[in-house]
Design a protein around this motif. Structure first.
Motif, PDB file in Angstrom:
ATOM      1  N   UNK A  13       1.010  -1.193  -0.022  1.00 21.70           N
ATOM      2  CA  UNK A  13      -0.162  -0.206   0.081  1.00 21.70           C
ATOM      3  C   UNK A  13       0.938   1.351  -0.002  1.00 21.70           C
ATOM      4  N   UNK A  14       0.827   2.181  -1.118  1.00 13.67           N
ATOM      5  CA  UNK A  14       1.573   3.176  -0.885  1.00 13.67           C
ATOM      6  C   UNK A  14       1.355   4.341   0.071  1.00 13.67           C
ATOM      7  N   UNK A  15       2.398   4.939   0.447  1.00 12.71           N
ATOM      8  CA  UNK A  15       2.417   5.647   1.670  1.00 12.71           C
ATOM      9  C   UNK A  15       1.303   6.605   1.618  1.00 12.71           C
ATOM     10  N   UNK A 341     -13.216  12.546  -1.517  1.00 10.12           N
ATOM     11  CA  UNK A 341     -12.415  11.721  -0.868  1.00 10.12           C
ATOM     12  C   UNK A 341     -11.345  11.177  -1.558  1.00 10.12           C
ATOM     13  N   UNK A 342     -11.806  10.470  -2.520  1.00 10.20           N
ATOM     14  CA  UNK A 342     -11.032   9.582  -3.423  1.00 10.20           C
ATOM     15  C   UNK A 342      -9.840  10.311  -4.372  1.00 10.20           C
ATOM     16  N   UNK A 343     -10.348  11.631  -4.508  1.00 12.45           N
ATOM     17  CA  UNK A 343      -9.468  12.673  -5.212  1.00 12.45           C
ATOM     18  C   UNK A 343      -8.133  12.949  -3.901  1.00 12.45           C
ATOM     19  N   UNK A 344      -8.344  12.643  -2.919  1.00  6.75           N
ATOM     20  CA  UNK A 344      -7.491  12.839  -1.724  1.00  6.75           C
ATOM     21  C   UNK A 344      -6.694  11.470  -1.480  1.00  6.75           C
ATOM     22  N   UNK A 345      -7.065  10.445  -2.105  1.00  3.36           N
ATOM     23  CA  UNK A 345      -6.573   9.232  -1.620  1.00  3.36           C
ATOM     24  C   UNK A 345      -7.119   8.517  -0.567  1.00  3.36           C
ATOM     25  N   UNK A 346      -8.335   9.067  -0.272  1.00  2.00           N
ATOM     26  CA  UNK A 346      -8.972   8.373   0.994  1.00  2.00           C
ATOM     27  C   UNK A 346      -9.968   7.642   0.702  1.00  2.00           C
ATOM     28  N   UNK A 347      -9.935   6.361   0.783  1.00  2.00           N
ATOM     29  CA  UNK A 347     -10.946   5.422   0.370  1.00  2.00           C
ATOM     30  C   UNK A 347     -11.905   4.695   1.284  1.00  2.00           C
ATOM     31  N   UNK A 348     -13.077   5.121   1.180  1.00  2.00           N
ATOM     32  CA  UNK A 348     -13.922   4.535   2.286  1.00  2.00           C
ATOM     33  C   UNK A 348     -15.404   4.225   1.110  1.00  2.00           C
ATOM     34  N   UNK A 349     -16.562   3.838   1.992  1.00  2.00           N
ATOM     35  CA  UNK A 349     -17.561   3.330   1.132  1.00  2.00           C
ATOM     36  C   UNK A 349     -18.777   4.287   1.730  1.00  2.00           C
ATOM     37  N   UNK A 361      -5.331  -3.555  10.336  1.00  2.00           N
ATOM     38  CA  UNK A 361      -3.914  -3.471  10.910  1.00  2.00           C
ATOM     39  C   UNK A 361      -3.064  -2.816  10.104  1.00  2.00           C
ATOM     40  N   UNK A 362      -3.295  -2.551   8.754  1.00  2.00           N
ATOM     41  CA  UNK A 362      -2.391  -2.095   7.782  1.00  2.00           C
ATOM     42  C   UNK A 362      -2.462  -0.413   7.855  1.00  2.00           C
ATOM     43  N   UNK A 363      -3.596   0.383   8.611  1.00  2.00           N
ATOM     44  CA  UNK A 363      -3.871   1.634   8.594  1.00  2.00           C
ATOM     45  C   UNK A 363      -2.881   2.308   9.778  1.00  2.00           C
ATOM     46  N   UNK A 364      -2.494   3.589   9.245  1.00  2.00           N
ATOM     47  CA  UNK A 364      -1.535   4.401  10.208  1.00  2.00           C
ATOM     48  C   UNK A 364      -2.152   5.557  10.676  1.00  2.00           C
ATOM     49  N   UNK A 365      -1.825   6.153  11.644  1.00  2.00           N
ATOM     50  CA  UNK A 365      -2.173   7.288  12.195  1.00  2.00           C
ATOM     51  C   UNK A 365      -2.198   8.364  11.022  1.00  2.00           C
TER      52      UNK A 365
END
Length: 378
Positions: A13-15, A341-349, A361-365
Protein backbone atom coordinates in the motif's frame (compact mmCIF):
# COMPACT_ATOMS: atom_id res chain seq x y z
CA UNK A 1 -4.62 -6.21 25.98
CA UNK A 2 -1.97 -4.26 24.09
CA UNK A 3 -2.98 -3.14 20.58
CA UNK A 4 -1.30 -4.90 17.68
CA UNK A 5 1.47 -2.86 16.08
CA UNK A 6 0.78 -1.49 12.61
CA UNK A 7 1.48 -4.09 9.91
CA UNK A 8 1.66 -1.69 6.95
CA UNK A 9 5.11 -3.00 6.01
CA UNK A 10 3.54 -6.34 5.05
CA UNK A 11 1.29 -4.83 2.38
CA UNK A 12 1.98 -3.11 -0.94
CA UNK A 13 0.00 0.00 0.00
CA UNK A 14 1.69 3.25 -1.07
CA UNK A 15 2.26 5.77 1.70
CA UNK A 16 -0.07 8.33 0.13
CA UNK A 17 -2.98 5.86 -0.21
CA UNK A 18 -5.34 5.93 2.77
CA UNK A 19 -7.31 2.71 2.37
CA UNK A 20 -9.99 2.50 5.08
CA UNK A 21 -12.30 0.13 3.23
CA UNK A 22 -11.65 -3.45 4.33
CA UNK A 23 -15.39 -4.19 4.31
CA UNK A 24 -15.25 -3.63 0.55
CA UNK A 25 -12.23 -5.84 -0.08
CA UNK A 26 -9.09 -6.57 1.93
CA UNK A 27 -5.73 -5.98 0.27
CA UNK A 28 -3.61 -9.11 0.00
CA UNK A 29 -0.61 -9.24 2.31
CA UNK A 30 2.74 -9.89 0.67
CA UNK A 31 2.80 -13.44 2.04
CA UNK A 32 -0.62 -14.10 0.51
CA UNK A 33 0.50 -12.82 -2.90
CA UNK A 34 3.55 -15.08 -2.67
CA UNK A 35 1.32 -18.05 -1.86
CA UNK A 36 -1.01 -17.27 -4.79
CA UNK A 37 1.98 -17.05 -7.12
CA UNK A 38 3.39 -20.28 -5.73
CA UNK A 39 0.07 -21.97 -6.41
CA UNK A 40 -0.06 -20.59 -9.95
CA UNK A 41 3.42 -21.94 -10.66
CA UNK A 42 2.16 -25.44 -9.92
CA UNK A 43 0.06 -25.23 -13.09
CA UNK A 44 3.15 -24.04 -14.95
CA UNK A 45 4.62 -27.52 -14.41
CA UNK A 46 1.67 -29.93 -14.59
CA UNK A 47 3.91 -32.96 -14.93
CA UNK A 48 4.79 -32.45 -11.27
CA UNK A 49 1.15 -32.39 -10.12
CA UNK A 50 0.25 -35.74 -8.60
CA UNK A 51 -3.19 -37.12 -7.69
CA UNK A 52 -2.58 -36.61 -3.98
CA UNK A 53 -2.12 -32.87 -4.57
CA UNK A 54 -5.82 -32.63 -5.51
CA UNK A 55 -6.57 -33.48 -1.88
CA UNK A 56 -3.64 -32.31 0.25
CA UNK A 57 -3.98 -28.60 -0.58
CA UNK A 58 -7.70 -28.52 0.08
CA UNK A 59 -7.27 -30.39 3.35
CA UNK A 60 -4.60 -27.92 4.47
CA UNK A 61 -6.98 -25.04 3.79
CA UNK A 62 -9.78 -26.84 5.62
CA UNK A 63 -7.46 -27.28 8.60
CA UNK A 64 -6.56 -23.58 8.66
CA UNK A 65 -10.22 -22.57 8.34
CA UNK A 66 -11.09 -24.88 11.23
CA UNK A 67 -8.43 -23.18 13.35
CA UNK A 68 -9.86 -19.70 12.89
CA UNK A 69 -13.49 -20.81 13.29
CA UNK A 70 -12.84 -23.14 16.22
CA UNK A 71 -14.69 -26.16 14.87
CA UNK A 72 -13.62 -29.56 13.49
CA UNK A 73 -12.54 -29.53 9.86
CA UNK A 74 -15.05 -32.28 9.07
CA UNK A 75 -17.81 -29.66 9.53
CA UNK A 76 -16.38 -27.39 6.81
CA UNK A 77 -16.87 -27.33 3.05
CA UNK A 78 -14.94 -25.32 0.48
CA UNK A 79 -17.26 -23.11 -1.57
CA UNK A 80 -16.73 -20.41 -4.22
CA UNK A 81 -19.14 -17.85 -2.76
CA UNK A 82 -21.71 -17.06 -0.10
CA UNK A 83 -24.55 -17.65 -2.56
CA UNK A 84 -23.26 -21.18 -3.23
CA UNK A 85 -23.14 -22.00 0.46
CA UNK A 86 -26.59 -20.57 1.13
CA UNK A 87 -27.99 -22.57 -1.77
CA UNK A 88 -26.75 -25.69 0.02
CA UNK A 89 -28.44 -24.54 3.22
CA UNK A 90 -31.71 -23.79 1.44
CA UNK A 91 -31.69 -27.21 -0.21
CA UNK A 92 -31.17 -29.08 3.04
CA UNK A 93 -33.33 -27.23 5.56
CA UNK A 94 -36.95 -28.30 6.10
CA UNK A 95 -39.48 -25.66 5.12
CA UNK A 96 -43.24 -25.99 4.65
CA UNK A 97 -46.14 -23.92 3.40
CA UNK A 98 -47.12 -21.18 5.84
CA UNK A 99 -43.74 -21.04 7.56
CA UNK A 100 -41.54 -17.97 7.84
CA UNK A 101 -37.93 -16.98 7.19
CA UNK A 102 -36.60 -14.07 9.27
CA UNK A 103 -34.07 -11.68 7.69
CA UNK A 104 -32.82 -8.14 8.35
CA UNK A 105 -33.97 -5.08 6.45
CA UNK A 106 -31.46 -4.08 3.77
CA UNK A 107 -29.52 -7.28 4.32
CA UNK A 108 -26.88 -8.12 1.73
CA UNK A 109 -28.68 -9.64 -1.32
CA UNK A 110 -26.88 -13.00 -1.27
CA UNK A 111 -28.57 -13.75 2.06
CA UNK A 112 -32.00 -12.68 0.80
CA UNK A 113 -32.54 -14.09 -2.69
CA UNK A 114 -32.32 -17.81 -1.78
CA UNK A 115 -34.87 -17.33 0.99
CA UNK A 116 -37.26 -15.40 -1.26
CA UNK A 117 -37.07 -18.23 -3.77
CA UNK A 118 -37.57 -20.91 -1.10
CA UNK A 119 -40.54 -19.08 0.42
CA UNK A 120 -42.16 -18.45 -2.95
CA UNK A 121 -41.72 -22.06 -4.05
CA UNK A 122 -43.14 -23.54 -0.84
CA UNK A 123 -45.86 -21.01 -0.06
CA UNK A 124 -44.04 -19.42 2.86
CA UNK A 125 -43.12 -15.90 3.85
CA UNK A 126 -39.96 -13.84 4.30
CA UNK A 127 -40.26 -11.63 7.39
CA UNK A 128 -38.05 -8.55 7.10
CA UNK A 129 -36.99 -7.15 10.47
CA UNK A 130 -36.41 -3.42 10.98
CA UNK A 131 -34.66 -1.92 13.99
CA UNK A 132 -35.43 1.18 15.97
CA UNK A 133 -33.21 4.19 15.26
CA UNK A 134 -30.05 4.02 17.33
CA UNK A 135 -30.57 0.39 18.37
CA UNK A 136 -28.77 -2.82 17.48
CA UNK A 137 -30.68 -5.53 15.65
CA UNK A 138 -31.02 -8.12 18.40
CA UNK A 139 -34.28 -7.07 20.06
CA UNK A 140 -36.11 -6.71 16.75
CA UNK A 141 -34.91 -10.14 15.57
CA UNK A 142 -35.88 -11.81 18.84
CA UNK A 143 -39.36 -10.27 18.63
CA UNK A 144 -39.80 -11.63 15.08
CA UNK A 145 -39.04 -15.27 15.95
CA UNK A 146 -42.15 -17.27 16.78
CA UNK A 147 -44.01 -20.56 16.27
CA UNK A 148 -44.16 -20.10 12.48
CA UNK A 149 -40.44 -19.38 12.10
CA UNK A 150 -38.57 -22.12 10.25
CA UNK A 151 -35.33 -20.31 9.33
CA UNK A 152 -33.51 -17.28 10.74
CA UNK A 153 -30.99 -16.00 8.17
CA UNK A 154 -28.68 -13.30 9.53
CA UNK A 155 -25.21 -11.76 9.60
CA UNK A 156 -23.24 -11.16 12.81
CA UNK A 157 -23.18 -7.45 11.99
CA UNK A 158 -24.99 -5.53 9.29
CA UNK A 159 -22.91 -4.99 6.16
CA UNK A 160 -23.87 -1.30 5.83
CA UNK A 161 -23.91 0.07 9.37
CA UNK A 162 -21.98 -2.55 11.35
CA UNK A 163 -24.64 -2.87 14.04
CA UNK A 164 -24.49 -6.20 15.83
CA UNK A 165 -26.83 -9.14 16.30
CA UNK A 166 -26.60 -11.12 19.54
CA UNK A 167 -26.29 -14.49 17.86
CA UNK A 168 -26.20 -16.49 21.06
CA UNK A 169 -29.57 -15.07 22.17
CA UNK A 170 -31.02 -15.46 18.69
CA UNK A 171 -29.75 -19.03 18.46
CA UNK A 172 -31.41 -19.92 21.77
CA UNK A 173 -34.77 -18.51 20.73
CA UNK A 174 -34.57 -20.13 17.30
CA UNK A 175 -33.98 -23.52 18.91
CA UNK A 176 -36.91 -22.96 21.29
CA UNK A 177 -39.17 -22.74 18.23
CA UNK A 178 -37.43 -25.47 16.24
CA UNK A 179 -36.08 -22.95 13.72
CA UNK A 180 -32.78 -23.24 11.89
CA UNK A 181 -30.13 -20.51 12.17
CA UNK A 182 -28.19 -19.65 8.99
CA UNK A 183 -25.39 -17.10 9.10
CA UNK A 184 -23.54 -15.02 6.53
CA UNK A 185 -20.31 -14.16 8.35
CA UNK A 186 -18.54 -12.50 5.44
CA UNK A 187 -18.44 -9.12 7.19
CA UNK A 188 -17.29 -10.47 10.55
CA UNK A 189 -15.33 -13.74 10.44
CA UNK A 190 -11.68 -12.98 11.10
CA UNK A 191 -12.37 -9.62 12.75
CA UNK A 192 -15.11 -10.43 15.27
CA UNK A 193 -14.99 -13.36 17.71
CA UNK A 194 -17.79 -15.92 17.48
CA UNK A 195 -18.33 -19.01 19.63
CA UNK A 196 -19.84 -21.64 17.35
CA UNK A 197 -20.50 -23.96 20.29
CA UNK A 198 -22.58 -21.27 21.99
CA UNK A 199 -24.34 -19.91 18.88
CA UNK A 200 -25.01 -23.38 17.37
CA UNK A 201 -25.75 -22.32 13.77
CA UNK A 202 -27.17 -24.89 11.41
CA UNK A 203 -25.17 -23.44 8.52
CA UNK A 204 -22.70 -20.56 8.34
CA UNK A 205 -20.79 -19.26 5.35
CA UNK A 206 -18.11 -16.62 4.78
CA UNK A 207 -16.35 -15.39 1.67
CA UNK A 208 -12.59 -15.08 2.15
CA UNK A 209 -11.88 -11.85 0.29
CA UNK A 210 -12.90 -9.40 3.02
CA UNK A 211 -11.99 -9.88 6.69
CA UNK A 212 -10.33 -13.26 6.06
CA UNK A 213 -7.79 -11.44 3.84
CA UNK A 214 -7.85 -14.07 1.11
CA UNK A 215 -8.36 -14.17 -2.66
CA UNK A 216 -11.68 -13.65 -4.41
CA UNK A 217 -13.58 -16.80 -5.41
CA UNK A 218 -13.18 -18.98 -2.33
CA UNK A 219 -15.14 -19.28 0.90
CA UNK A 220 -15.96 -21.51 3.85
CA UNK A 221 -19.25 -23.26 4.63
CA UNK A 222 -19.94 -24.65 8.09
CA UNK A 223 -22.57 -27.38 8.40
CA UNK A 224 -23.82 -28.69 11.72
CA UNK A 225 -23.10 -32.43 12.06
CA UNK A 226 -26.78 -33.29 11.67
CA UNK A 227 -26.59 -32.16 8.03
CA UNK A 228 -23.50 -34.13 7.07
CA UNK A 229 -25.61 -36.70 5.24
CA UNK A 230 -27.30 -33.92 3.26
CA UNK A 231 -27.65 -33.31 -0.47
CA UNK A 232 -25.04 -31.26 -2.39
CA UNK A 233 -26.14 -28.85 -5.11
CA UNK A 234 -23.76 -30.33 -7.69
CA UNK A 235 -22.47 -33.77 -8.59
CA UNK A 236 -18.72 -33.56 -9.00
CA UNK A 237 -16.31 -36.45 -9.10
CA UNK A 238 -13.91 -35.42 -6.34
CA UNK A 239 -16.55 -35.40 -3.58
CA UNK A 240 -17.44 -39.05 -4.11
CA UNK A 241 -16.05 -41.87 -2.07
CA UNK A 242 -12.83 -43.37 -3.41
CA UNK A 243 -12.02 -40.42 -5.68
CA UNK A 244 -8.41 -40.52 -4.49
CA UNK A 245 -7.91 -43.52 -6.78
CA UNK A 246 -7.72 -41.99 -10.26
CA UNK A 247 -7.52 -45.43 -11.84
CA UNK A 248 -11.03 -46.31 -10.63
CA UNK A 249 -12.99 -43.10 -11.22
CA UNK A 250 -15.40 -44.88 -13.55
CA UNK A 251 -16.30 -47.33 -10.80
CA UNK A 252 -19.15 -44.96 -10.04
CA UNK A 253 -20.14 -44.68 -6.40
CA UNK A 254 -23.12 -43.31 -4.52
CA UNK A 255 -21.25 -42.54 -1.30
CA UNK A 256 -19.36 -39.32 -0.56
CA UNK A 257 -16.15 -38.17 1.04
CA UNK A 258 -16.60 -37.87 4.83
CA UNK A 259 -18.15 -34.92 6.65
CA UNK A 260 -19.03 -31.69 4.91
CA UNK A 261 -16.71 -32.53 1.99
CA UNK A 262 -19.80 -33.73 0.12
CA UNK A 263 -20.71 -30.03 -0.18
CA UNK A 264 -17.33 -28.95 -1.60
CA UNK A 265 -17.44 -27.07 -4.90
CA UNK A 266 -16.25 -28.65 -8.12
CA UNK A 267 -12.63 -27.89 -9.06
CA UNK A 268 -11.91 -27.05 -5.44
CA UNK A 269 -8.29 -28.16 -5.95
CA UNK A 270 -7.27 -24.73 -7.22
CA UNK A 271 -3.75 -24.07 -5.89
CA UNK A 272 -3.67 -20.25 -6.20
CA UNK A 273 -6.94 -19.90 -4.26
CA UNK A 274 -6.22 -22.61 -1.69
CA UNK A 275 -2.65 -21.58 -0.96
CA UNK A 276 -3.52 -17.88 -0.91
CA UNK A 277 -6.50 -18.35 1.42
CA UNK A 278 -4.43 -20.57 3.74
CA UNK A 279 -1.64 -17.98 3.97
CA UNK A 280 -4.23 -15.28 4.67
CA UNK A 281 -5.67 -17.21 7.60
CA UNK A 282 -2.15 -17.81 8.90
CA UNK A 283 -1.63 -14.03 8.90
CA UNK A 284 -4.75 -13.56 11.06
CA UNK A 285 -3.92 -16.46 13.38
CA UNK A 286 -0.54 -14.87 14.05
CA UNK A 287 -2.40 -12.25 16.11
CA UNK A 288 -5.70 -13.94 16.98
CA UNK A 289 -9.20 -12.69 16.26
CA UNK A 290 -9.78 -11.28 19.76
CA UNK A 291 -6.63 -9.16 19.59
CA UNK A 292 -7.53 -7.98 16.08
CA UNK A 293 -11.04 -7.01 17.24
CA UNK A 294 -9.63 -5.13 20.24
CA UNK A 295 -7.12 -3.25 18.08
CA UNK A 296 -9.70 -2.33 15.46
CA UNK A 297 -12.12 -1.21 18.15
CA UNK A 298 -9.58 1.27 19.46
CA UNK A 299 -8.99 2.59 15.96
CA UNK A 300 -12.66 3.04 15.06
CA UNK A 301 -13.30 4.72 18.41
CA UNK A 302 -10.45 7.16 17.73
CA UNK A 303 -11.89 7.96 14.32
CA UNK A 304 -15.38 8.33 15.79
CA UNK A 305 -14.12 10.76 18.44
CA UNK A 306 -12.36 12.98 15.91
CA UNK A 307 -15.28 12.80 13.47
CA UNK A 308 -17.63 13.69 16.31
CA UNK A 309 -15.74 16.93 16.80
CA UNK A 310 -16.74 17.76 13.22
CA UNK A 311 -20.41 17.13 14.03
CA UNK A 312 -20.64 13.57 12.62
CA UNK A 313 -22.50 10.96 14.62
CA UNK A 314 -21.79 7.24 15.03
CA UNK A 315 -22.85 4.28 17.15
CA UNK A 316 -20.84 3.17 20.17
CA UNK A 317 -19.29 -0.27 20.63
CA UNK A 318 -22.32 -1.39 22.64
CA UNK A 319 -24.33 -1.53 19.40
CA UNK A 320 -21.78 -1.83 16.58
CA UNK A 321 -18.98 -4.24 15.76
CA UNK A 322 -15.46 -3.11 16.69
CA UNK A 323 -14.26 -3.18 13.09
CA UNK A 324 -17.16 -1.15 11.60
CA UNK A 325 -17.83 2.55 11.81
CA UNK A 326 -20.75 4.29 10.09
CA UNK A 327 -20.46 8.09 10.15
CA UNK A 328 -23.74 9.98 9.84
CA UNK A 329 -24.01 13.59 8.69
CA UNK A 330 -26.53 15.86 10.46
CA UNK A 331 -27.78 17.31 7.16
CA UNK A 332 -27.37 14.18 5.04
CA UNK A 333 -24.38 12.95 3.09
CA UNK A 334 -22.90 15.82 1.05
CA UNK A 335 -23.16 15.37 -2.72
CA UNK A 336 -20.02 13.97 -4.29
CA UNK A 337 -18.40 13.24 -0.93
CA UNK A 338 -16.74 9.92 -1.81
CA UNK A 339 -15.43 11.34 -5.08
CA UNK A 340 -13.83 14.24 -3.21
CA UNK A 341 -12.34 11.84 -0.68
CA UNK A 342 -11.00 9.60 -3.46
CA UNK A 343 -9.31 12.61 -5.08
CA UNK A 344 -7.31 12.87 -1.85
CA UNK A 345 -6.60 9.10 -1.87
CA UNK A 346 -8.94 8.52 1.07
CA UNK A 347 -10.84 5.33 0.22
CA UNK A 348 -14.05 4.54 2.12
CA UNK A 349 -17.58 3.46 1.10
CA UNK A 350 -20.94 5.18 1.06
CA UNK A 351 -23.62 2.81 2.29
CA UNK A 352 -27.15 4.13 2.63
CA UNK A 353 -27.10 7.42 4.53
CA UNK A 354 -23.73 6.95 6.17
CA UNK A 355 -20.04 6.79 5.37
CA UNK A 356 -18.68 3.33 6.13
CA UNK A 357 -15.15 3.43 7.51
CA UNK A 358 -13.49 0.04 8.04
CA UNK A 359 -9.77 0.11 8.91
CA UNK A 360 -7.43 -2.80 9.60
CA UNK A 361 -3.93 -3.54 10.84
CA UNK A 362 -2.31 -1.89 7.82
CA UNK A 363 -3.71 1.55 8.64
CA UNK A 364 -1.51 4.26 10.13
CA UNK A 365 -2.19 7.43 12.15
CA UNK A 366 -1.58 9.29 8.88
CA UNK A 367 -4.52 7.46 7.30
CA UNK A 368 -6.81 8.59 10.11
CA UNK A 369 -5.51 12.14 9.88
CA UNK A 370 -6.07 12.20 6.12
CA UNK A 371 -9.67 11.03 6.56
CA UNK A 372 -10.46 13.65 9.20
CA UNK A 373 -8.79 16.40 7.16
CA UNK A 374 -10.79 15.40 4.08
CA UNK A 375 -14.06 15.45 6.09
CA UNK A 376 -13.39 18.87 7.53
CA UNK A 377 -15.62 21.52 5.95
CA UNK A 378 -13.84 23.82 3.50
Amino acid sequence: MQPIACQRHRFAIPGDVHYLNCAYMAPLADTVVEAVERGARRKQRPWEVRPEHFFSLSEHFRERAAAIIGTPGDNLAIVPSVSYGLAIAARNLPFASGQQIVTLADQFPSNVYPWRELAAGKGGEVVTVRREAGACWSEAVLDAIGPDTAIVALPHCHWADGRKVDLEAVGRKAREHGAALVLDLTQSLGAMPIDFAAVQPDFAVAACYKWLFGPYGIGILYADPKYLDGTPIENNWINRGGSEDFARLVDYRDDFQPGARRFDMGEKSNPPLLEGASAAIDFLLEFGVEAIAETLGRETCSIAKEAGELGLKSAGLETRANHFLALEFPDGVPDGLTDRLAEKNVLVSLRGNSLRVTPHLYNTPEDRAALIAALRPD
